[in-house]
Design an enzyme around this catalytic site. Sequence first.
Site, short mmCIF file in Angstrom:
data_model
loop_
_atom_site.label_atom_id
_atom_site.label_comp_id
_atom_site.label_asym_id
_atom_site.label_seq_id
_atom_site.Cartn_x
_atom_site.Cartn_y
_atom_site.Cartn_z
N PHE A 28 0.64 -0.87 0.24
CA PHE A 28 -0.22 0.08 0.70
C PHE A 28 1.24 1.42 0.12
O PHE A 28 2.12 1.04 0.54
CB PHE A 28 -1.00 -0.44 1.51
CG PHE A 28 -1.74 0.84 1.03
CD1 PHE A 28 -3.30 0.50 0.40
CD2 PHE A 28 -1.92 1.75 1.92
CE1 PHE A 28 -4.13 1.13 0.61
CE2 PHE A 28 -2.81 2.75 2.16
CZ PHE A 28 -3.83 2.59 1.29
N ASP A 52 2.71 -5.88 7.84
CA ASP A 52 1.03 -5.18 7.32
C ASP A 52 -0.84 -6.45 7.93
O ASP A 52 0.19 -6.48 5.90
CB ASP A 52 1.26 -4.35 6.13
CG ASP A 52 0.59 -3.28 6.50
OD1 ASP A 52 -1.22 -3.89 7.28
OD2 ASP A 52 0.54 -2.30 6.83
N TYR A 68 -10.42 -0.63 10.76
CA TYR A 68 -12.30 -0.26 10.35
C TYR A 68 -12.16 -1.16 9.09
O TYR A 68 -13.27 -1.73 7.88
CB TYR A 68 -11.87 1.18 9.54
CG TYR A 68 -11.15 1.15 8.98
CD1 TYR A 68 -10.26 1.41 7.77
CD2 TYR A 68 -9.43 2.28 9.94
CE1 TYR A 68 -9.43 1.38 7.58
CE2 TYR A 68 -8.63 2.38 9.01
CZ TYR A 68 -8.43 2.09 8.27
OH TYR A 68 -7.19 2.67 6.64
N LYS A 69 -11.30 -2.30 8.28
CA LYS A 69 -11.57 -3.19 7.44
C LYS A 69 -12.54 -4.58 7.42
O LYS A 69 -13.69 -3.90 8.17
CB LYS A 69 -10.57 -3.44 6.76
CG LYS A 69 -10.12 -1.95 5.91
CD LYS A 69 -8.77 -2.07 5.70
CE LYS A 69 -7.92 -0.78 4.81
NZ LYS A 69 -6.63 -0.76 4.29
N ARG A 94 -12.92 -4.63 -7.65
CA ARG A 94 -12.85 -5.04 -6.80
C ARG A 94 -13.74 -5.22 -5.49
O ARG A 94 -14.42 -4.62 -4.98
CB ARG A 94 -11.93 -4.29 -5.24
CG ARG A 94 -9.72 -4.47 -4.78
CD ARG A 94 -9.70 -3.96 -3.92
NE ARG A 94 -9.90 -2.83 -3.74
CZ ARG A 94 -10.10 -2.22 -2.15
NH1 ARG A 94 -7.91 -3.00 -1.95
NH2 ARG A 94 -9.99 -1.58 -1.81
C1 LIG Z 1 -5.72 0.47 4.68
C2 LIG Z 1 -4.32 0.60 4.36
C3 LIG Z 1 -3.51 1.38 5.36
C4 LIG Z 1 -3.73 2.58 5.47
O1 LIG Z 1 -3.23 3.02 6.65
P1 LIG Z 1 -4.68 4.74 7.44
O2 LIG Z 1 -3.21 5.09 8.29
O3 LIG Z 1 -5.13 3.46 8.49
O4 LIG Z 1 -4.96 5.80 6.92
C5 LIG Z 1 -1.83 0.92 5.33
N1 LIG Z 1 -1.36 0.38 4.52
C6 LIG Z 1 -2.31 -0.63 4.17
C7 LIG Z 1 -1.61 -1.92 3.81
C8 LIG Z 1 -3.72 -0.50 4.01
O5 LIG Z 1 -4.64 -1.71 3.39
#
Ligand SMILES: *Cc1c(COP(=O)(O)O)cnc(C)c1O
Length: 395
Positions: A113, A182, A207-208, A354
Amino acid sequence: MTDFAATRRAFHLPQGITYLDGNSLGPMPIAARDRVARMMTEEWSEMLIGGWNRAGWYVQPRKVGDRIARLIGAGPGQVVMGDTLTIKVFQAVSAALRLRPGRRVILSDSGNFPSDLYVAEGLARAVGAELRVVAPDEVEAAIAPDLAVLMLTEVDYRTGRRHDMAALTARAHDAGALTVWDLAHSAGAVDVDLTGADADFAVGCTYKYLNGGPGAPAFIWTHPRHADAAQPVLQGWMGHDAPFAFDMDYRPASGVERMRVGTPPVIALTALDAALDVWDGVALPDLRARSVDLTEAFIAGVEAECPDLVLNSPRDPGKRGSQVGFRHPQGYAIMQALIAEGVVGDFRAPDVLRFGFAPLYNHADDVARAVGTLARILHKGTWKNDMFHRKAAVT
Ligand SMILES: *Cc1c(COP(=O)(O)O)cnc(C)c1O
């Protein structure tokens, strides 16, 4: 056996909506609304600052962390909540880097990400390290003796490809490096086993697939062998051994608690705590089996009925998380047309539709409706309507 009819009933799912975007934002657990209302009326209103002790706000980051531990193969006292995932990535990678003095390379992959890569790049620049980014299938070969930290997202946010956490961790350890995993698209989606994989650090958002609500706090896990050795770089007062001594000097708290930074988001943690109740009767092998059934059925259905869509996820369920992507040059407009018909997935540039499958509340009927609606939109060309081509700020 897990009762998935009961877990589905625990959520508010708006009438007429088939929700396949829980990999971005989980739906609201009904209990969360009531729990937050109670927290406001009974705790914040009445106890005021006394709530930190009397309502247990201060210890909440550890207590909620213990509930998440079970879902990621970690033990009690090993997970703590707070901040955003982006900040937790920084905490974990910077601490791992400090545990490998003399080594300067952080390795990641191009499927990670962007926020994780941005953090690692900024950190590397600040401390004179180097961020190396290779293709996901080249990670194993790129693990070299100069590696300090292997920083990967287990399940790719775009393709759903799942790395072999145990194998890559073993390779990294053989090279003398540490791993940071992660779990943003893993926790609550697949059968994560951090202890079994012998990982070093892990982080994730809630939150996912964990349904904690927009802006719900992140979690961080430190393997017990590092918990008292890891030195946070973001040295906040809540990670101090005695925050209320107000010492001038920083002395880290024992264990994972040192990874705390500042005041915890109590309202958000309250919603998350209620969301975690839904997991109490859920067995991870059941979760995984159901996730595989849903994604397999969706792939088979779309490939049978929508020949213009190209699978953008691994075909082997063993190499896939709980989401499926399909590519189409008009992916954005097709997704908008789909959402207009009540089937909610999302779009990731440049051309990926997705679909996240959350075993807690997605059933086989969601798969059938999504496939049928998608096939109809493609067949009729509904997506060509101008209204489906306008871009909003958040996709
Ligand atoms: C959703 C996601 C994030 C988002 O990070 P936030 O700090 O919560 O906005 C970061 N890394 C990955 C791999 C994600 O899927």
